[in-house]
Design a protein around this motif. Structure first.
Motif, PDB file in Angstrom:
ATOM      1  N   UNK A 208       0.909  -1.528   0.010  1.00  0.00           N
ATOM      2  CA  UNK A 208       0.020   0.113  -0.183  1.00  0.00           C
ATOM      3  C   UNK A 208       0.848   1.621   0.219  1.00  0.00           C
ATOM      4  N   UNK A 209       1.284   1.195   0.992  1.00  0.00           N
ATOM      5  CA  UNK A 209       3.208   2.828   0.828  1.00  0.00           C
ATOM      6  C   UNK A 209       3.362   2.366  -0.181  1.00  0.00           C
ATOM      7  N   UNK A 210       3.860   1.232  -1.012  1.00  0.00           N
ATOM      8  CA  UNK A 210       4.609   1.724  -2.198  1.00  0.00           C
ATOM      9  C   UNK A 210       3.263   2.159  -3.341  1.00  0.00           C
ATOM     10  N   UNK A 211       2.022   1.992  -3.464  1.00  0.00           N
ATOM     11  CA  UNK A 211       1.153   2.524  -3.974  1.00  0.00           C
ATOM     12  C   UNK A 211       1.301   3.655  -4.373  1.00  0.00           C
ATOM     13  N   UNK A 212       0.761   4.194  -2.895  1.00  0.00           N
ATOM     14  CA  UNK A 212       0.752   5.705  -2.460  1.00  0.00           C
ATOM     15  C   UNK A 212       1.912   6.825  -3.080  1.00  0.00           C
ATOM     16  N   UNK A 213       3.615   5.714  -2.669  1.00  0.00           N
ATOM     17  CA  UNK A 213       4.684   6.374  -2.960  1.00  0.00           C
ATOM     18  C   UNK A 213       4.992   6.679  -4.538  1.00  0.00           C
ATOM     19  N   UNK A 214       4.126   5.608  -4.801  1.00  0.00           N
ATOM     20  CA  UNK A 214       4.697   5.799  -6.855  1.00  0.00           C
ATOM     21  C   UNK A 214       3.897   6.803  -7.271  1.00  0.00           C
ATOM     22  N   UNK A 215       2.697   6.930  -6.560  1.00  0.00           N
ATOM     23  CA  UNK A 215       1.840   8.283  -7.796  1.00  0.00           C
ATOM     24  C   UNK A 215       1.596   9.535  -7.016  1.00  0.00           C
ATOM     25  N   UNK A 216       2.821   9.888  -5.973  1.00  0.00           N
ATOM     26  CA  UNK A 216       2.815  10.450  -5.075  1.00  0.00           C
ATOM     27  C   UNK A 216       3.970  11.620  -6.729  1.00  0.00           C
ATOM     28  N   UNK A 217       3.751  13.415  -6.523  1.00  0.00           N
ATOM     29  CA  UNK A 217       5.139  13.856  -7.584  1.00  0.00           C
ATOM     30  C   UNK A 217       5.659  13.985  -7.769  1.00  0.00           C
ATOM     31  N   UNK A 218       6.083  12.799  -7.306  1.00  0.00           N
ATOM     32  CA  UNK A 218       7.956  12.974  -6.699  1.00  0.00           C
ATOM     33  C   UNK A 218       8.450  11.498  -7.443  1.00  0.00           C
ATOM     34  N   UNK A 219       9.993  11.314  -7.948  1.00  0.00           N
ATOM     35  CA  UNK A 219      10.276  10.235  -8.369  1.00  0.00           C
ATOM     36  C   UNK A 219       9.962   9.335  -7.726  1.00  0.00           C
ATOM     37  N   UNK A 220      10.256   7.783  -7.625  1.00  0.00           N
ATOM     38  CA  UNK A 220      10.428   6.659  -6.742  1.00  0.00           C
ATOM     39  C   UNK A 220      11.066   6.905  -5.558  1.00  0.00           C
ATOM     40  N   UNK A 221      13.139   6.782  -6.152  1.00  0.00           N
ATOM     41  CA  UNK A 221      13.892   6.428  -5.129  1.00  0.00           C
ATOM     42  C   UNK A 221      13.924   7.941  -4.486  1.00  0.00           C
ATOM     43  N   UNK A 222      12.973   9.039  -5.209  1.00  0.00           N
ATOM     44  CA  UNK A 222      13.420  10.082  -3.861  1.00  0.00           C
ATOM     45  C   UNK A 222      12.778  10.017  -2.951  1.00  0.00           C
ATOM     46  N   UNK A 223      11.126   9.349  -3.101  1.00  0.00           N
ATOM     47  CA  UNK A 223       9.908   8.961  -2.329  1.00  0.00           C
ATOM     48  C   UNK A 223      10.578   8.224  -1.476  1.00  0.00           C
TER      49      UNK A 223
END
Length: 214
Positions: A128-143
């Motif tokens: 669930x956290x991965x889904x949230x982080x990948x949907x964020x307006x940030x590159x995934x490595x940064x998030x």
């Protein structure tokens, strides 16, 4: 050891930063620490990092008119003066320290690469956290780096109430933005803190991520 002291504000705290050159470290640099004998078996890298962290801590404590050096506790944690909370972190050649009248945690990490993010993601966040982080307006490595650092900061702030080794999955990212995120610990982190929401602030400085509890 050559060091440079600067400060930075990360709401609502003032952080003290020490940039240091490990190549200039000498054993004599530790002699002013009251507990220097406790570091005798540590490696050169660890000694330089420890010294930089304590220098940052002394600058931070100066804001409260405290002049002592935080000792080393049984769990290797810094021992702060009565009535004061603090936190120290270091990464590469940078150390940070912050103090407060309330529990506080700070962490600094080098930004994850794409490859490292893929390798570490499952050990840091759940699906669930991965889904949230990948949907964020940030590159995934940064998030992901922000999430990792924030969980470290949360544990440092509340280690006195947390389980000894709660693990990264014991606190969940429930929201992330351009300069803050929210974490919610579970009972595995601490029965007393379970279900509460904690706000942490973050900043990207060059290739480093800094997080601090509010």
């Amino acid at each position: 050891m050559k060091t440079v002291h600067t400060t930075l504000s990360l709401s609502p705290h003032r952080l003290h930063r020490i940039d240091f050159d490990p190549a200039t470290f000498g054993e004599h640099d530790l002699l002013w620490l009251p507990y220097c004998a406790q570091l005798a078996q540590a490696g050169r890298k660890r000694k330089a990092e420890h010294l930089a962290g304590r220098i940052a801590a002394i600058h931070a404590l100066g804001e409260y008119d405290e002049k002592g050096v935080p000792g080393i506790g049984e769990a290797r944690q810094p021992m702060w003066p009565a009535g004061i909370y603090g936190s120290i972190s270091h990464s590469a050649t940078t150390a940070l320290a912050v103090v407060s009248r309330q529990p506080v945690g700070v962490d600094i990490e080098t930004l994850f690469t794409n490859q490292l993010s893929d390798e570490l993601a499952d050990s840091i966040v759940d699906s669930r956290e991965q889904t949230l982080l990948r949907a964020a307006p940030l590159p995934f490595p940064l998030a992901l780096t922000v999430a990792f650092s924030a969980k470290e900061s949360l544990f440092k702030a509340w280690s006195a109430r947390a389980a000894p080794r709660p693990g990264f999955h014991s606190a969940r990212v429930i929201a992330i933005g351009p300069d803050s995120l929210h974490l919610q610990p579970s009972a595995h982190f601490s029965p007393r803190l379970a279900g509460q929401t904690f706000t942490l602030h973050w900043a990207k400085i060059a290739q480093q991520i800094v997080t601090v509890t509010q």
